[in-house]
Write an enzyme that holds these catalytic residues in place. Structure first.
Site, PDB file in Angstrom:
ATOM      1  N   HIS A 200      -7.230   7.697  -2.851  1.00 49.77           N
ATOM      2  CA  HIS A 200      -6.588   8.918  -2.377  1.00 49.77           C
ATOM      3  C   HIS A 200      -7.584   9.870  -1.734  1.00 49.77           C
ATOM      4  O   HIS A 200      -7.223  10.630  -0.831  1.00 49.77           O
ATOM      5  CB  HIS A 200      -5.737   9.537  -3.477  1.00 49.77           C
ATOM      6  CG  HIS A 200      -4.496   8.728  -3.659  1.00 49.77           C
ATOM      7  ND1 HIS A 200      -3.397   8.897  -2.844  1.00 49.77           N
ATOM      8  CD2 HIS A 200      -4.235   7.663  -4.432  1.00 49.77           C
ATOM      9  CE1 HIS A 200      -2.499   7.995  -3.153  1.00 49.77           C
ATOM     10  NE2 HIS A 200      -2.973   7.225  -4.117  1.00 49.77           N
ATOM     11  N   ARG A 307       4.392  13.284   0.937  1.00 50.73           N
ATOM     12  CA  ARG A 307       3.966  12.936  -0.428  1.00 50.73           C
ATOM     13  C   ARG A 307       4.127  14.171  -1.306  1.00 50.73           C
ATOM     14  O   ARG A 307       3.241  15.015  -1.361  1.00 50.73           O
ATOM     15  CB  ARG A 307       2.497  12.501  -0.431  1.00 50.73           C
ATOM     16  CG  ARG A 307       2.212  11.176   0.253  1.00 50.73           C
ATOM     17  CD  ARG A 307       0.739  10.810   0.096  1.00 50.73           C
ATOM     18  NE  ARG A 307       0.467   9.445   0.454  1.00 50.73           N
ATOM     19  CZ  ARG A 307      -0.006   9.045   1.640  1.00 50.73           C
ATOM     20  NH1 ARG A 307      -0.246   9.930   2.584  1.00 50.73           N
ATOM     21  NH2 ARG A 307      -0.228   7.765   1.874  1.00 50.73           N
ATOM     22  N   ARG A 343       9.465  12.003  -0.045  1.00 47.90           N
ATOM     23  CA  ARG A 343       9.351  10.970  -1.084  1.00 47.90           C
ATOM     24  C   ARG A 343       9.405  11.609  -2.459  1.00 47.90           C
ATOM     25  O   ARG A 343       8.713  12.600  -2.708  1.00 47.90           O
ATOM     26  CB  ARG A 343       8.036  10.206  -0.905  1.00 47.90           C
ATOM     27  CG  ARG A 343       7.909   9.063  -1.885  1.00 47.90           C
ATOM     28  CD  ARG A 343       6.714   8.221  -1.574  1.00 47.90           C
ATOM     29  NE  ARG A 343       5.473   8.869  -1.949  1.00 47.90           N
ATOM     30  CZ  ARG A 343       4.267   8.323  -1.754  1.00 47.90           C
ATOM     31  NH1 ARG A 343       4.167   7.133  -1.167  1.00 47.90           N
ATOM     32  NH2 ARG A 343       3.185   8.949  -2.124  1.00 47.90           N
ATOM     33  N   GLU A 442       6.532  -1.558  -1.036  1.00 47.48           N
ATOM     34  CA  GLU A 442       5.110  -1.483  -1.412  1.00 47.48           C
ATOM     35  C   GLU A 442       4.724  -2.591  -2.366  1.00 47.48           C
ATOM     36  O   GLU A 442       3.559  -2.727  -2.728  1.00 47.48           O
ATOM     37  CB  GLU A 442       4.834  -0.147  -2.134  1.00 47.48           C
ATOM     38  CG  GLU A 442       5.192   1.058  -1.347  1.00 47.48           C
ATOM     39  CD  GLU A 442       4.904   2.334  -2.107  1.00 47.48           C
ATOM     40  OE1 GLU A 442       3.819   2.892  -1.916  1.00 47.48           O
ATOM     41  OE2 GLU A 442       5.767   2.773  -2.892  1.00 47.48           O
ATOM     42  N   ASN A 465      -0.543   0.496   1.926  1.00 46.52           N
ATOM     43  CA  ASN A 465      -1.675   0.738   1.008  1.00 46.52           C
ATOM     44  C   ASN A 465      -1.440   0.005  -0.308  1.00 46.52           C
ATOM     45  O   ASN A 465      -2.318  -0.693  -0.822  1.00 46.52           O
ATOM     46  CB  ASN A 465      -1.850   2.231   0.744  1.00 46.52           C
ATOM     47  CG  ASN A 465      -1.909   3.045   2.027  1.00 46.52           C
ATOM     48  OD1 ASN A 465      -2.205   2.489   3.080  1.00 46.52           O
ATOM     49  ND2 ASN A 465      -1.613   4.313   1.950  1.00 46.52           N
ATOM     50  N   ASP A 466      -0.249   0.198  -0.847  1.00 48.14           N
ATOM     51  CA  ASP A 466       0.055  -0.499  -2.094  1.00 48.14           C
ATOM     52  C   ASP A 466       0.439  -1.951  -1.844  1.00 48.14           C
ATOM     53  O   ASP A 466       0.132  -2.820  -2.652  1.00 48.14           O
ATOM     54  CB  ASP A 466       1.179   0.230  -2.849  1.00 48.14           C
ATOM     55  CG  ASP A 466       0.609   1.402  -3.647  1.00 48.14           C
ATOM     56  OD1 ASP A 466      -0.387   1.187  -4.361  1.00 48.14           O
ATOM     57  OD2 ASP A 466       1.139   2.518  -3.534  1.00 48.14           O
ATOM     58  N   ARG A 476      -6.950  -0.778  -4.663  1.00 49.46           N
ATOM     59  CA  ARG A 476      -7.186  -0.054  -3.410  1.00 49.46           C
ATOM     60  C   ARG A 476      -8.316   0.966  -3.508  1.00 49.46           C
ATOM     61  O   ARG A 476      -8.800   1.458  -2.488  1.00 49.46           O
ATOM     62  CB  ARG A 476      -5.898   0.638  -2.954  1.00 49.46           C
ATOM     63  CG  ARG A 476      -5.385   1.640  -3.951  1.00 49.46           C
ATOM     64  CD  ARG A 476      -3.960   2.056  -3.640  1.00 49.46           C
ATOM     65  NE  ARG A 476      -3.906   3.196  -2.736  1.00 49.46           N
ATOM     66  CZ  ARG A 476      -2.785   3.830  -2.411  1.00 49.46           C
ATOM     67  NH1 ARG A 476      -1.622   3.424  -2.882  1.00 49.46           N
ATOM     68  NH2 ARG A 476      -2.796   4.855  -1.607  1.00 49.46           N
ATOM     69  N   CYS A 513       4.597   3.342   6.929  1.00 51.07           N
ATOM     70  CA  CYS A 513       3.897   4.608   6.706  1.00 51.07           C
ATOM     71  C   CYS A 513       2.555   4.430   6.000  1.00 51.07           C
ATOM     72  O   CYS A 513       1.903   5.416   5.667  1.00 51.07           O
ATOM     73  CB  CYS A 513       4.773   5.584   5.935  1.00 51.07           C
ATOM     74  SG  CYS A 513       5.116   5.053   4.257  1.00 51.07           S
TER      75      CYS A 513
END
Ligand code: PEP
Ligand code: MG
Length: 589
Positions: A200, A307, A343, A442, A465-466, A476, A513
């Site tokens: 992150h 987010r 989200r 994801e 990403n996931d 990650r 995304c």
């Protein structure tokens, strides 16, 4: 004095890691560290002892109140069992031996209260960490957490990141909760010892548009606060105390970059369309209302991912329905009619509101996170969806559910959305009845079942990403396995393709995304796989638009067909002109 290339002292101070956000930063370092190691030891007079002890006792009182409040909130919102960590923290605060020993250090050592707390807590942490009992070893974290909190209250700071001027932040690790508390306007760049491409902190650095290098082993041993540092986010290097000629070279590069960025701004009003006329939806990923305004200024087609946990983390607590409604409404209004995909909370994994990893899960990314938490806490979930539905009365707000792994979860989420609407109807509060609701893809299971999921929601959004993390079993945020974090691995491409086909068969739109979409090199590949909507960090939007405008549809399809048929990631690297990644090498070597 000219720089001698054979001068070991300079050669030794170039450190390398994983480049996660491009560009050049030059400025003094700020070591964002462990407050227990950083407090200053100040000598006090015997006449000051009572006042120091009072300060310490007052801080304990403040922290005790905070713990009670946090425990009540977490117990209300996440369940009593999840609030147990606060009980442990309260017990430490009430431990007579620790309290007396701290007071004793102040009285007999004649030192300030902060130093006495830090020294005593470090001693206790040392004893616990050396224990052969796993339970006691785990308590070392609690003691260290609580010690930091007491010191922070005595110093009158919430989070310990007093950037006195624009600085390069150097840290062992930056967790999502650390970075939200920083004075963002003063962050020139990041260098961290841990972290991977999609940690992150890496995502934050891209959204701030500052250069960052992670996974830089041993950097903390080589740099002190105030040392001049160059961060080379293109090469993945940091140069500590660089010679003047090198600084000059980097300044020139920074200026060239700035000219390139200025040229990109000419694309702001042009459409994201391929050379053969295919219009691609180009949206922004945001974490605040401020970023929604940036997205609007960039002429984005909308917000593909808001987010919301970043709003909660910045506030340091859960927000109620009304507070959330105000935030979402402001974001929707900033986008004047364009879609804003909001989200629902994606907490757990490595993102926490309040105390870090309160459940002490050994494998949080595979654990109690995201929609799994929300489905267990219907009142929190429904309050958030009510706030989104209400924002829909002022523009095009949409609901997006993260980390869905089964159709049953989607059905349960749909049920709770229906319940949120019923409640708003009963309350007579205006909202948008047909608010679209979508599912993030994801998890490999979700990609495989994309057609079934798409049939029961309004849209899909691929979170690479996931998806990469779970497909390749690569954490990650872990620099030791970062070389395996390859979004272009054919296994990942197959799952993206499957999601695209699943959405198409159900007649529903699909967006992507994850950060993969923000890399120009992947744009032709994704368009060739059939992706028609990308959502990227605001700082990446114009670069991606440029790549879209340079893509030819039929060439992109051929590229995607060959990449999807590749036997291994190395072949795709050749096709894309990427440098070969070497499997078997680890950052640990
Ligand atoms: C993703 O996983 O790709 C994603 C967009 O979500 P996050 O990075 O917030 O986990
Ligand atoms: Mg995700």
């Amino acid at each position: 004095m000219p720089h001698d290339p054979h001068d070991e002292s300079h050669a030794a101070r170039r450190v390398t890691g994983i480049p996660v956000s491009p560009g050049i930063a030059i400025g003094p370092a700020f070591i964002f560290g462990d407050i227990l190691d950083e407090v200053e030891t100040l000598a006090i007079e015997p006449s000051q002892v009572d006042a120091e002890i009072d300060r310490f006792v007052d801080a304990i009182g403040i922290v005790e109140n905070e713990l009670t409040r946090d425990a009540e909130r977490v117990s209300r919102e996440l369940g009593q069992d999840k609030a147990d960590v606060f009980l442990v923290h309260s017990m430490i605060l009430e431990d007579k031996m620790i309290l007396e020993s701290i007071q004793d250090r102040i009285r007999t050592g004649l030192v300030n209260a902060e130093a006495a707390v830090a020294d005593e807590m470090k001693r206790v942490v040392g004893v616990l960490a050396a224990s052969s009992d796993a339970y006691l070893r785990d308590r070392a974290y609690d003691v260290s957490d609580i010690g930091k909190r007491v010191i922070e209250r005595m110093l009158g700071v919430w989070a310990h990141c007093p950037l006195s001027q624009p600085m390069v932040v150097v840290a062992k690790e930056l967790r999502a909760s650390d970075t939200v508390s920083m004075d963002r306007g003063r962050i020139l760049g990041f260098v961290t010892e841990l972290g991977g491409k999609e940690s992150h902190a890496a995502i934050l650095s891209r959204s701030l548009g500052v250069p960052a290098v992670v996974g830089v082993r041993g950097v903390l041993e080589r740099v002190r606060t105030g040392d001049l540092v160059v961060v080379d986010g293109d090469e993945g290097a940091a140069i500590i105390d660089p010679p003047p000629a090198l600084v000059e070279r980097y300044r020139n590069r920074r200026e060239t970059d700035a000219r390139g960025n200025a040229a990109l701004t000419a694309l702001t009003d042009l459409p994201a369309v391929t050379t053969d006329g295919v219009r691609v939806g180009l949206m922004c990923n945001i974490g605040s209302v401020e970023e929604a305004r940036e997205a609007a200024a960039l002429n984005a087609d909308g917000v593909g991912l808001f987010r919301t946990e970043t709003v909660f983390m910045a506030a340091g607590e859960f927000l109620d329905e009304e507070e959330q409604y105000r935030v979402y409404r402001a974001a929707v209004e900033a986008m004047s009619g364009r879609p804003v995909t909001i989200r629902t909370l994606d907490v757990g994994g490595d993102k926490f509101v309040g105390p870090e990893n309160p459940l002490r899960e050994h494998n949080p990314n595979l654990g109690y996170r995201s929609t799994r938490v929300m489905l267990n806490r219907p009142e929190v979930f429904i309050a958030q969806m009510k706030a989104i539905l209400r924002a829909g009365a002022h523009g095009d707000a949409r609901v997006l559910w993260p980390m869905i792994c089964t159709l049953e979860e989607l059905r349960a989420a749909n049920g709770m959305l229906g319940r949120a609407k019923d409640l708003l109807r009963e309350e007579g509060v205006p909202f948008r009845e047909d608010t679209p609701a979508g599912v993030m893809i994801e998890i490999p299971s979700a990609a495989i079942m994309a057609d079934r999921l798409a049939a029961e929601c309004d849209f899909l959004s691929v979170g690479t990403n996931d998806l990469v993390q779970y497909t390749l079993a690569v954490d990650r945020g872990n620099p030791y396995v970062d070389y395996l974090f390859r979004p272009h691995d054919p296994a990942v491409l197959a799952l993206i393709e499957r999601a695209v086909e699943g959405a198409a068969s159900a007649g529903k739109p699909l967006a992507l995304c994850g950060e993969m979409g923000g890399e120009p090199v992947y744009v032709p590949l994704l368009l060739g796989l059939g992706v028609r909507e990308l959502s990227v960090a605001p700082t990446r939007l114009l670069l991606v638009k440029k790549a879209i405008r340079e893509t030819d549809g039929s060439r992109a399809r051929k590229l995607a067909t060959r990449a999807a048929a590749a036997d291994a990631a190395g072949e795709v690297e050749e096709l894309l002109g990427l440098p070969p990644s070497s499997v078997g090498r680890s950052e640990a070597e």
